[in-house]
Design an enzyme around this catalytic site. Sequence first.
Site, short mmCIF file in Angstrom:
data_model
loop_
_atom_site.label_atom_id
_atom_site.label_comp_id
_atom_site.label_asym_id
_atom_site.label_seq_id
_atom_site.Cartn_x
_atom_site.Cartn_y
_atom_site.Cartn_z
N TYR A 79 -4.94 -1.90 -3.86
CA TYR A 79 -6.03 -2.87 -3.67
C TYR A 79 -7.31 -2.18 -4.04
CZ TYR A 79 -2.80 -4.67 -0.32
OH TYR A 79 -1.62 -5.13 0.33
N ARG A 125 -13.43 -1.43 -1.71
CA ARG A 125 -12.84 -1.19 -0.31
C ARG A 125 -14.06 -0.35 0.44
NH1 ARG A 125 -8.92 1.27 1.08
NH2 ARG A 125 -8.13 -0.14 2.53
N ARG A 181 0.80 -1.36 0.15
CA ARG A 181 0.06 -0.01 -0.16
C ARG A 181 1.05 1.35 -0.21
NH1 ARG A 181 -5.13 -0.14 2.29
NH2 ARG A 181 -4.16 -2.07 3.81
N CYS A 233 -26.03 -2.69 -9.08
CA CYS A 233 -27.42 -2.82 -8.71
C CYS A 233 -27.24 -3.44 -7.11
CB CYS A 233 -28.04 -3.80 -9.53
SG CYS A 233 -29.76 -3.69 -9.50
N GLU A 234 -26.82 -2.61 -6.24
CA GLU A 234 -26.96 -2.89 -4.88
C GLU A 234 -26.87 -1.56 -4.05
OE1 GLU A 234 -24.19 -6.09 -4.34
OE2 GLU A 234 -23.82 -4.92 -2.50
N1 LLP Z 1 3.29 -9.19 3.22
C1 LLP Z 1 2.14 -9.64 3.39
C2 LLP Z 1 2.55 -11.26 3.92
C3 LLP Z 1 0.92 -9.41 3.32
O1 LLP Z 1 -0.12 -10.39 3.75
C4 LLP Z 1 0.52 -8.04 2.94
C5 LLP Z 1 -0.86 -7.72 3.13
C6 LLP Z 1 1.69 -7.19 2.73
C7 LLP Z 1 3.03 -7.86 2.80
C8 LLP Z 1 1.30 -6.03 2.16
O2 LLP Z 1 0.83 -5.31 2.99
P1 LLP Z 1 0.82 -3.38 2.92
O3 LLP Z 1 2.08 -2.97 2.91
O4 LLP Z 1 0.13 -3.33 1.72
O5 LLP Z 1 -0.20 -2.97 4.13
N2 LLP Z 1 -6.91 -5.82 0.94
C9 LLP Z 1 -6.88 -5.12 1.78
C10 LLP Z 1 -5.52 -5.38 2.40
C11 LLP Z 1 -5.20 -6.58 2.80
C12 LLP Z 1 -3.54 -6.85 3.04
C13 LLP Z 1 -3.13 -8.19 2.90
N3 LLP Z 1 -1.84 -8.57 3.27
C14 LLP Z 1 -7.31 -3.65 1.90
O6 LLP Z 1 -7.71 -3.14 0.85
O7 LLP Z 1 -6.94 -2.70 2.74
#
Ligand code: LLP
Length: 443
Positions: A390, A330, A293, A361-362
Amino acid sequence: MFLHGTSKINDSGHLEIGGCDVVDLKAKFGTPLYIVDEQLVRQRCKEYVEAFQASGLKFQVAYASKAFCVMAMCTVVEQEGMSLDVVSEGELYTAIQAGFPAARIHFHGNNKTPDEIEMAIDAGIGCFVVDNLVELHLLQAIALEKNVHVNVLLRVTPGVEAHTHEYISTGQTDSKFGFDIGNGSAYEGVEVTSKQSHLELLGVHSHIGSQIFEVEGFQLAVQKVAEFAQGVKTGLGIVFKVVNLGGGFGIRYVDGDTPLKVSQYVKAITDAVKEHFAKIQSELPEIWVEPGRSIVGDAGTTLYTVGTNKNIPGVRKYVAVDGGMTDNPRPALYQSHYEAVLANRALEEAQETVSIAGKCCESGDMLIWDVKLPEVTSGDLLAVACTGAYNYSMASNYNRIRRPGVVFVKDGQSDLVVKRESLQDIVGNDLVPERIAKQAVTK
Ligand code: LLP
């Protein structure tokens, strides 16, 4: 709306990103459109690399491609000296197609299939992050059959779970991921790995959460992993060469989000490593992290065209755009908040508070509840900020809506890196078996 990276409002009152007026981007590429500020992505990569260089530790910064995985993105992060974390054959394939150096790819996931493992071994990836004993034995069997040695990190759960502003120190035994340190399964995992003829144990991996604003959770995780390393060294005589501390570094979506600078996260982690590991091993482990992110989140903006609206006097005004939960699930999934600007009239005073609805449609298909904008009319352009992570990666074809294109902008140049899906793409994998087609005719 907060202006991230190279975003600015130009003299015509239009939002401009990477030197490109979004009104022109709409004319060139249509909407909805994901716009990625390439310079900001590169800057974030540099911030990580430079912060680690300053620490004096050996390191790898692996971009967590799950945040946004397309070939051009793999190429950009590769050019910035990053490694890459993939979680599926699709992410791996994307990286390989982009020519990403396999030795710098790390493969995650709690249920890698035999086919995925074979594909990754054949590609020559740098490391498997092994999640459980079933995978461990499968990986050993496939490596043995292919007569290759593969590098392994064991994913451990250190008993720290971090959320935006707080961390919880729990047993966290109840997680689908990894070997639990607390109940002894991580120790057993190390012992079993060390006995496998074709697996080289480099060390351990821990990931404590996502969108984290504080350093305490990371520091505690380092401490727990160091205590574990101490036990492993004493009991098994094994010293970890690599400790991967995962991702999770937060970003600013809206007012009130208070992330730290990349350099502050990195310094806190590397200082904690120096403090806790110096007691255990003379050579400090190489530190890997996996930001997703914080590399691409605030570099992304989604551009929509406003269509209809529905004003309910005394209640609210809904303004509908030509996208929604299909390109940004999200808000519906996590109640996430976003900021927006009327991108073709950005200098005009805000006049009304409206809520931005998608076209699915929701009722749950809402992008923003209550945003102040100038009076909005059909044909206006709405830009929603911070949609780089994401969003595209979690987009869907719900209601058979086409996924938008993605454009990279930099220094006045704009280039498609993903084409908008066509209607042919929508039916491209559909089949009407002859048996069913015939029935329709005979009826
Ligand atoms: N490493 C592992 C093992 C992870 O599971 C994740 C994220 C990351 C790195 C990267 O994390 P970041 O730096 O992006 O926070 N879909 C959700 C976020 C799910 C994150 C899952 N794992 C959202 O839209 O907020």
